[in-house]
Design a protein around this motif. Structure first.
Motif, PDB file in Angstrom:
ATOM      1  N   ASN A 100      47.829  44.240  42.666  1.00 56.10           N
ATOM      2  CA  ASN A 100      48.924  43.282  42.606  1.00 56.10           C
ATOM      3  C   ASN A 100      48.647  42.252  43.690  1.00 56.10           C
ATOM      4  O   ASN A 100      48.811  42.547  44.871  1.00 56.10           O
ATOM      5  N   ARG A 104      50.480  38.609  40.615  1.00 54.26           N
ATOM      6  CA  ARG A 104      49.789  38.875  39.367  1.00 54.26           C
ATOM      7  C   ARG A 104      49.144  40.246  39.409  1.00 54.26           C
ATOM      8  O   ARG A 104      48.883  40.785  40.474  1.00 54.26           O
ATOM      9  N   THR A 171      44.654  31.838  39.200  1.00 57.58           N
ATOM     10  CA  THR A 171      46.001  31.288  39.373  1.00 57.58           C
ATOM     11  C   THR A 171      46.303  30.234  38.319  1.00 57.58           C
ATOM     12  O   THR A 171      47.438  30.083  37.913  1.00 57.58           O
ATOM     13  N   HIS A 176      52.098  32.956  35.279  1.00 58.97           N
ATOM     14  CA  HIS A 176      53.178  33.517  34.477  1.00 58.97           C
ATOM     15  C   HIS A 176      54.262  32.515  34.218  1.00 58.97           C
ATOM     16  O   HIS A 176      54.346  31.477  34.760  1.00 58.97           O
TER      17      HIS A 176
END
Length: 176
Positions: A100, A104, A171, A176
């Motif tokens: 993590n 992410r 990234t 997300h």
């Protein structure tokens, strides 16, 4: 970002920064070729056996593809390819460390996982200066572990900084 994630992130960043100043830290050690590396245990979600990921077209060579981990699409980075090691092979010891980092979930392929180690302040030395000959920006220090009369060295990585760096492309592509 939730308040819990923000506090956890601050605590982890503080731990990483204080590690070079001699504060103790807990690391997961793993092997890539002949070298042993250590990453902050707080970044590790789980360790899984290697399974072939689904390849993504036009991805960098070190990006092996993606896997579906309980409904989450996880990019898989082969650290041997990323570090330009000579021989890349997959065997019974090859594992994927699920991390993590930067809010992410990312997997890294390594040769094997060794230990979870507590490194005291006296066991951690600052990374040497390489003056541009190699990119050492992700090396936070060198850890020394003694097993009986044998002493081994760990290269301590700032895995969050490495995985969220622009050259990794994680990234931008997997936001997300």
């Amino acid at each position: 970002m939730s308040a819990i994630n923000a506090v956890e992130s601050q605590a982890v960043n503080h731990a990483a920064q204080s590690a070079v100043r001699g504060a103790p830290r807990e690391v997961l050690s793993f092997k890539l070729g002949a070298e042993e590396y250590g990453i902050d245990i707080l970044k590790v979600q789980e360790i899984r056996g290697y399974e072939s990921p689904t390849r993504i077209a036009n991805a960098p060579q070190f990006m092996k593809g993606v896997v579906n981990l309980r409904g989450v699409i996880v990019p898989i980075v082969d650290m041997r390819v990323r570090f330009a090691l000579d021989e890349v092979r997959y065997d019974a010891f090859t594992v994927v460390i699920i991390l993590n980092v930067a809010n992410r979930t990312v997997g890294i392929v390594v040769d094997s996982v060794s230990d979870v180690l507590d490194l005291g302040g006296e066991q951690i030395k600052p990374a040497p200066e390489f003056h541009g000959s190699i990119d050492a920006s992700y090396i936070t220090g060198l850890g020394t572990v003694k097993s009986g009369d044998v002493e081994r060295m760990l290269i301590l990585l700032d895995i969050e900084q490495m995985m969220s760096s622009p050259e990794m492309g994680l990234t931008d592509h997997f936001a997300h």
